[in-house]
Design an enzyme around this catalytic site. Structure first.
Site, short mmCIF file in Angstrom:
data_model
loop_
_atom_site.label_atom_id
_atom_site.label_comp_id
_atom_site.label_asym_id
_atom_site.label_seq_id
_atom_site.Cartn_x
_atom_site.Cartn_y
_atom_site.Cartn_z
CE1 TYR A 129 -3.58 2.64 0.57
CE2 TYR A 129 -2.17 3.39 2.36
CZ TYR A 129 -3.24 3.60 1.51
OH TYR A 129 -3.97 4.76 1.59
CD GLU A 187 -8.04 6.75 3.89
OE1 GLU A 187 -8.03 6.78 5.14
OE2 GLU A 187 -7.04 6.41 3.23
CD1 TRP A 192 -3.44 1.59 5.64
CD2 TRP A 192 -5.53 2.34 5.55
NE1 TRP A 192 -3.87 1.48 4.34
CE2 TRP A 192 -5.16 1.94 4.26
CE3 TRP A 192 -6.82 2.84 5.75
CZ2 TRP A 192 -6.00 2.03 3.17
CZ3 TRP A 192 -7.67 2.94 4.66
CH2 TRP A 192 -7.26 2.53 3.38
#
Length: 187
Positions: A22, A44, A52
């Site tokens: 990522y 998000e 995350w």
């Protein structure tokens, strides 16, 4: 012998391959595709209050549950909310699930009005990424005045769960802002 290890942002110095991938391939890279932007926005907002890493490790489950973030399909998912709330592969938060569906409807509405979501977002940065000088990731703010301005605009046109922190995270994810540390190879 020379060390060929990539220098990454401190937060990506991990053995977690998904986090590294990522960081290396997504975070901070400019995205202009509406479906990809919708996916990033959805992920998000799902991340709000969570790590995350948690979201990243559930991304494939989210993609499966939300038709690969095809917002035309997601806009019609209201009757599937009870099933989504039973899906242990995703974050089962009703407010967040409702927000994703609402935002999909807004994406469609913008499209019907002839407004491109990418254009709408990127106009706030004059279509050029903001490249910040970041010595250490702990110096990165969780929001900015610009994120607040974008948040207010999105909320005023009907988007949901798009507070300034979510929007700043989106800006980082889609490359509107490059917050890679200065010595990171991805800067």
């Amino acid at each position: 012998m020379k060390n060929h290890t990539k220098i990454r942002c401190t937060w990506a110095n991990t053995n977690d391959e998904l986090m590294q991938k990522y960081h290396d391939e997504v975070w901070g890279k400019p995205v202009h595709n509406n479906q990809q932007l919708f996916e990033l926005l959805s992920l998000e907002l799902m991340q709000s209050g969570l790590s995350w890493k948690t979201i990243l490790h559930k991304q494939q489950n989210f993609e499966k549950a939300f038709y690969n973030f095809d917002y035309h399909q997601v806009a019609k998912m209201e009757q599937q909310i009870p099933d989504l709330l039973q899906n242990t592969g995703i974050i089962r938060n009703k407010r967040k699930i409702n927000a994703i569906i609402q935002n999909a409807k807004m994406m469609e509405q913008l499209e019907k009005q002839g407004t491109n979501f990418s254009e709408l977002l990127w106009q706030f940065v004059n279509h050029e990424p903001i490249i910040n000088s970041v010595k250490n990731h702990t110096d990165i703010p969780n929001t900015t005045d610009l994120a607040t301005k974008i948040s207010k605009h999105l909320k005023s046109i009907g988007f949901s769960f798009t507070g300034p922190v979510v929007i700043y995270s989106l800006m980082q994810a889609c490359g509107m802002v490059n917050d890679h540390e200065n010595d990171c190879f991805a800067k």
